[in-house]
Design a protein around this motif. Structure first.
Motif, mmCIF file in Angstrom:
data_model
loop_
_atom_site.group_PDB
_atom_site.id
_atom_site.type_symbol
_atom_site.label_atom_id
_atom_site.label_comp_id
_atom_site.label_asym_id
_atom_site.label_seq_id
_atom_site.Cartn_x
_atom_site.Cartn_y
_atom_site.Cartn_z
ATOM 1 N N LEU A 256 0.747 -1.099 0.050
ATOM 2 C CA LEU A 256 -0.018 -0.104 -0.177
ATOM 3 C C LEU A 256 1.071 1.222 -0.016
ATOM 4 C CD1 LEU A 256 -2.810 -0.831 2.499
ATOM 5 C CD2 LEU A 256 -2.963 -0.318 0.083
ATOM 6 N N ARG A 257 1.939 1.336 0.867
ATOM 7 C CA ARG A 257 2.729 2.430 0.935
ATOM 8 C C ARG A 257 3.423 2.731 -0.439
ATOM 9 N NH1 ARG A 257 4.649 0.706 6.513
ATOM 10 N NH2 ARG A 257 3.715 1.940 8.011
ATOM 11 N N ARG A 258 3.702 1.481 -0.950
ATOM 12 C CA ARG A 258 4.607 1.548 -2.458
ATOM 13 C C ARG A 258 3.657 2.088 -3.714
ATOM 14 N NH1 ARG A 258 7.133 2.448 -5.890
ATOM 15 N NH2 ARG A 258 8.911 1.615 -6.886
ATOM 16 N N LEU A 259 2.204 1.907 -3.549
ATOM 17 C CA LEU A 259 1.403 2.218 -4.546
ATOM 18 C C LEU A 259 0.965 3.463 -4.347
ATOM 19 C CD1 LEU A 259 -0.235 -1.537 -5.069
ATOM 20 C CD2 LEU A 259 1.571 -0.247 -6.432
ATOM 21 N N CYS A 260 0.919 4.028 -3.129
ATOM 22 C CA CYS A 260 0.185 5.453 -2.792
ATOM 23 C C CYS A 260 0.912 6.659 -2.977
ATOM 24 C CB CYS A 260 -0.542 5.359 -1.331
ATOM 25 S SG CYS A 260 -1.750 4.520 -0.890
ATOM 26 N N GLY A 261 0.279 7.671 -3.749
ATOM 27 C CA GLY A 261 0.851 8.879 -3.728
ATOM 28 C C GLY A 261 0.214 9.659 -2.415
ATOM 29 N N PRO A 262 0.732 10.908 -2.183
ATOM 30 C CA PRO A 262 0.244 11.856 -1.165
ATOM 31 C C PRO A 262 -1.323 12.103 -1.124
ATOM 32 C CG PRO A 262 1.859 13.051 -2.356
ATOM 33 C CD PRO A 262 1.683 11.751 -2.920
ATOM 34 N N HIS A 263 -1.738 11.870 -2.487
ATOM 35 C CA HIS A 263 -3.423 12.334 -2.625
ATOM 36 C C HIS A 263 -3.909 11.054 -3.036
ATOM 37 C CE1 HIS A 263 -2.248 16.545 -2.277
ATOM 38 N NE2 HIS A 263 -1.545 16.280 -3.121
ATOM 39 N N SER A 264 -3.593 9.896 -2.487
ATOM 40 C CA SER A 264 -4.406 8.668 -2.925
ATOM 41 C C SER A 264 -5.235 8.449 -1.599
ATOM 42 C CB SER A 264 -3.506 7.374 -3.113
ATOM 43 O OG SER A 264 -2.357 7.454 -4.128
ATOM 44 N N THR A 265 -6.226 7.608 -2.014
ATOM 45 C CA THR A 265 -7.205 7.102 -1.043
ATOM 46 C C THR A 265 -7.273 5.627 -1.392
ATOM 47 O OG1 THR A 265 -8.571 9.259 -1.017
ATOM 48 C CG2 THR A 265 -9.750 7.272 -0.116
ATOM 49 N N VAL A 266 -7.391 4.838 0.158
ATOM 50 C CA VAL A 266 -7.479 3.283 0.065
ATOM 51 C C VAL A 266 -8.799 3.036 0.619
ATOM 52 C CG1 VAL A 266 -6.565 1.309 0.865
ATOM 53 C CG2 VAL A 266 -5.147 3.272 0.142
ATOM 54 N N TYR A 267 -9.481 2.049 0.293
ATOM 55 C CA TYR A 267 -11.039 1.493 0.525
ATOM 56 C C TYR A 267 -10.772 0.003 0.723
ATOM 57 C CZ TYR A 267 -13.095 6.107 -0.540
ATOM 58 O OH TYR A 267 -13.357 7.572 -0.513
ATOM 59 N N LEU A 268 -10.653 -0.296 2.078
ATOM 60 C CA LEU A 268 -10.581 -1.765 2.462
ATOM 61 C C LEU A 268 -12.087 -2.312 2.950
ATOM 62 C CD1 LEU A 268 -6.935 -1.906 3.841
ATOM 63 C CD2 LEU A 268 -7.585 -2.500 1.459
ATOM 64 N N SER A 269 -12.461 -3.193 2.528
ATOM 65 C CA SER A 269 -13.714 -4.034 3.052
ATOM 66 C C SER A 269 -13.205 -5.396 3.527
ATOM 67 C CB SER A 269 -14.768 -3.901 1.907
ATOM 68 O OG SER A 269 -15.746 -4.536 2.626
ATOM 69 N N LEU A 270 -13.271 -5.491 5.065
ATOM 70 C CA LEU A 270 -12.618 -6.730 5.478
ATOM 71 C C LEU A 270 -13.655 -7.537 6.454
ATOM 72 C CD1 LEU A 270 -9.514 -4.756 6.847
ATOM 73 C CD2 LEU A 270 -9.538 -6.139 4.822
ATOM 74 N N SER A 271 -14.036 -8.477 5.741
ATOM 75 C CA SER A 271 -15.079 -9.635 6.723
ATOM 76 C C SER A 271 -14.481 -9.926 7.816
ATOM 77 C CB SER A 271 -15.310 -10.756 5.934
ATOM 78 O OG SER A 271 -16.099 -10.505 4.644
#
Length: 370
Positions: free
Chosen positions: A266-281
């Motif tokens: 995640l750190r490798r693929l994100c830029g400073p303006h990226s947003t991550v959405y995770l849905s975890l059962s």
């Protein structure tokens, strides 16, 4: 008087003042970000009834074996106007193991299981889980991904984001985003051995997909996957939005470091303006989910973690699926302006600072020089 020495001292003092100013602005940005995050979390938690009301009819966890693992799963999006059909295969490759056991005995079954684990650590990559259902509907049935024209995404340059899905599996979330025209491009990634099944589902839904916007790429997590990161394309990192569902199963150990590897990626693929959405059962391993989110929030290179509740449409809001939004903390450092006008005769700071909301979803405002 030594004029040169005085000028040198003045220059050194100016440099120190500039550095201190940048540091102070970054600290203030971080304080503002934390305050905004706390306010957002309060809003997400308000008016939410956590009382258990029993499973909803769409929850796959409570279905029979064939519905959960063998039959096609159909995602009905846009109030049933859009149907994404997903082929599955028996969980943990049950069919292959049973066939191997029948032909060669249990010894071969054990070997088959080990081979499967090498390519699909949790043996779940060909199954649609509840987290994928929730995330697909959340991202396509709300306006969460749509930006106004005056605040375009940093990487797509438009109102819709470039999206990468981690551990895409059957491709449920990626195909939902592409079919509903909710993304400028979608890059679906998974382990190399799982791409054929993903490719099958892309083909089955090809009539729904915008040409040239869906890309399949192998991506292993952690430093081992650096080569995969370097070869991602045709849309390159960083991405505007990164998504993932049901990515956490095993508890962290040196033998099963998947949570740490996921965070590295995640750190490798994100830029400073990226947003991550995770849905975890939470059926799988709720303790590891909490550990992962705690790790994600640690350090200056971590993320601001928001647990989404009120934002999730009620039909798809269930207590056993946790949806989290992650935003990089390092945006506050990147956005801190370089002071201008220092040492211009009066030692004053003539910095022009413009506020810009880069979140697009009521999120944190960042600070930059106009």
């Amino acid at each position: 008087m030594d004029i040169r020495k005085t000028d040198s001292q003045r220059a050194e003092a100016t440099t120190i003042s500039a550095t201190e100013c940048r540091t102070n602005i970054t600290v203030l940005n971080e304080i503002d970000a934390e305050r905004a995050l706390a306010e957002e979390q309060l809003a997400e938690d308000l008016h939410i009834d956590d009382e258990e009301r029993g499973p909803k009819d769409w929850q796959r966890f409570y279905m029979g074996y064939h519905q959960r693992f063998v039959e096609d799963c159909v995602l009905e999006l846009k109030a049933g106007q859009l149907r994404v059909r997903l082929a599955q295969a028996p969980s943990a490759k049950v069919a292959a193991k049973r066939a191997a056991e029948g032909r060669h005995g249990k010894g071969t079954q054990h070997k088959q299981k080990q081979l499967d684990k090498a390519s699909d650590p949790a043996l779940t990559g060909t199954t649609v889980w509840d987290g994928a259902v929730v995330l697909s509907h959340y991202l396509t049935e709300t306006a969460i991904l749509v930006r106004p024209s005056n605040l375009p995404y940093a990487h797509s340059g438009g109102s819709l984001p470039t999206v990468l899905e981690l551990g895409a599996g059957t491709g449920a979330v990626s195909l939902a985003l592409a079919a509903s025209r909710s993304a400028a491009s979608v890059t679906a990634t998974d382990l190399p051995d799982l791409l054929p099944h993903l490719r099958l589902n892309v083909g089955r839904n090809s009539s729904l997909l915008p040409p040239g916007r869906v890309h399949l790429q192998p991506l292993r997590w952690g430093p081992e996957g650096e080569h995969d990161v370097q070869n991602l394309g045709p849309v390159r990192p960083p991405y505007d939005v990164i998504v993932g569902s049901d990515l956490i199963y095993y508890s962290y150990t040196p033998e099963t470091p998947h949570s740490r590897l996921l965070l590295w990626t995640l750190r490798r693929l994100c830029g400073p303006h990226s947003t991550v959405y995770l849905s975890l059962s939470l059926h799988h391993n709720p303790e590891e989910v909490e550990r992962f989110l705690r790790w994600a929030a640690e350090g200056d290179d971590g993320f601001h973690v928001l647990r989404l509740k009120a934002s999730i449409p009620q039909q798809w809001r269930v207590p056993d699926v946790l949806v989290a939004r992650l935003k990089p903390k390092w945006v506050t450092a990147v956005a801190a302006p370089t002071p201008r006008g220092l040492g211009d005769g009066d030692g004053g700071l003539m910095a022009e600072i413009a506020m810009r909301d880069d979140a697009g979803d009521g999120g944190i405002s960042s600070v930059g020089v106009s």
